[in-house]
Write an enzyme that holds these catalytic residues in place. Structure first.
Site, PDB file in Angstrom:
ATOM      1  N   ILE A  90      -2.053  -1.741   1.911  1.00 32.26           N
ATOM      2  CA  ILE A  90      -3.346  -2.428   2.031  1.00 32.26           C
ATOM      3  C   ILE A  90      -3.074  -3.480   3.107  1.00 32.26           C
ATOM      4  O   ILE A  90      -2.413  -4.485   2.842  1.00 32.26           O
ATOM      5  CB  ILE A  90      -3.805  -3.061   0.704  1.00 32.26           C
ATOM      6  N   PRO A  91      -3.536  -3.233   4.330  1.00 36.43           N
ATOM      7  CA  PRO A  91      -3.035  -3.948   5.511  1.00 36.43           C
ATOM      8  C   PRO A  91      -3.548  -5.376   5.719  1.00 36.43           C
ATOM      9  O   PRO A  91      -4.249  -5.673   6.686  1.00 36.43           O
ATOM     10  CB  PRO A  91      -3.465  -3.032   6.658  1.00 36.43           C
ATOM     11  N   CYS A  92      -3.113  -6.283   4.860  1.00 34.49           N
ATOM     12  CA  CYS A  92      -3.511  -7.686   5.006  1.00 34.49           C
ATOM     13  C   CYS A  92      -2.908  -8.315   6.263  1.00 34.49           C
ATOM     14  O   CYS A  92      -3.421  -9.323   6.754  1.00 34.49           O
ATOM     15  CB  CYS A  92      -3.148  -8.480   3.759  1.00 34.49           C
ATOM     16  N   HIS A  93      -1.856  -7.716   6.803  1.00 33.30           N
ATOM     17  CA  HIS A  93      -1.247  -8.242   8.027  1.00 33.30           C
ATOM     18  C   HIS A  93      -2.169  -8.091   9.238  1.00 33.30           C
ATOM     19  O   HIS A  93      -1.944  -8.722  10.263  1.00 33.30           O
ATOM     20  CB  HIS A  93       0.105  -7.555   8.298  1.00 33.30           C
TER      21      HIS A  93
END
Length: 164
Positions: free
Chosen positions: A131-134
């Site tokens: 889950i690409p919070c970056h």
């Protein structure tokens, strides 16, 4: 009962967690809120879903976008779940600002939300990288607010070929 597995990555040691069928956690060693959503017993195991997650990470860290989705079951409030769903919509190699994410959330919920509240949900994402919070950056494009550390955020965005 939760099941865990370790993964050695270019950004350090990663701990994966599963409920037996879904991925419920992915944390970088030393990450803020490490394993915060695991509220029960956990033991190391080799399960198909954890092996699939390792394969997903192998593809990702080879510099390619994985071509399959993993079954994900992050634990959190309805608000956080909605934010995490929006994170999954951010394309590989692209970034969005907290403000843009907040506007998308407002459209989805039909009510005003602050970028700060969105930032809190992003920061508590229990399944980092997948889950690409970056991929969320400050309004001015600054690389702020990554629970795994800004240095790792930079590494991940560079790996994806994102403009930073």
């Amino acid at each position: 009962m939760y099941y865990t597995a370790e993964y050695s990555s270019p950004v350090g040691r990663i701990t994966l967690a599963s409920d037996g069928e879904n991925i419920v956690g992915l944390w970088l060693e030393g990450q803020k809120y490490f394993a915060a959503t695991l509220d029960g017993e956990a033991r190391e195991a080799s399960l198909p879903v954890l092996e699939d997650a390792r394969r997903w990470l192998d593809i990702y860290f080879s510099g390619k976008e994985p071509d399959f989705q993993l079954p994900l079951a992050p634990r959190g409030s309805e608000f956080r779940q909605t934010v995490w769903g929006l994170l999954l919509e951010i394309p590989y190699g692209k970034t969005v600002t907290y403000g843009e994410l907040s506007k998308k959330l407002e459209a989805k919920l039909g009510r005003k939300t602050s970028a700060r509240a969105v930032g809190g949900a992003v920061g508590h994402n229990p399944i980092s990288i997948i889950i690409p919070c970056h991929r969320v950056v400050g309004t001015d494009g600054s690389l702020t607010g990554y629970a795994g550390g800004v240095d790792k955020k930079i590494q991940l965005l560079r790996l994806e070929g994102a403009e930073i």
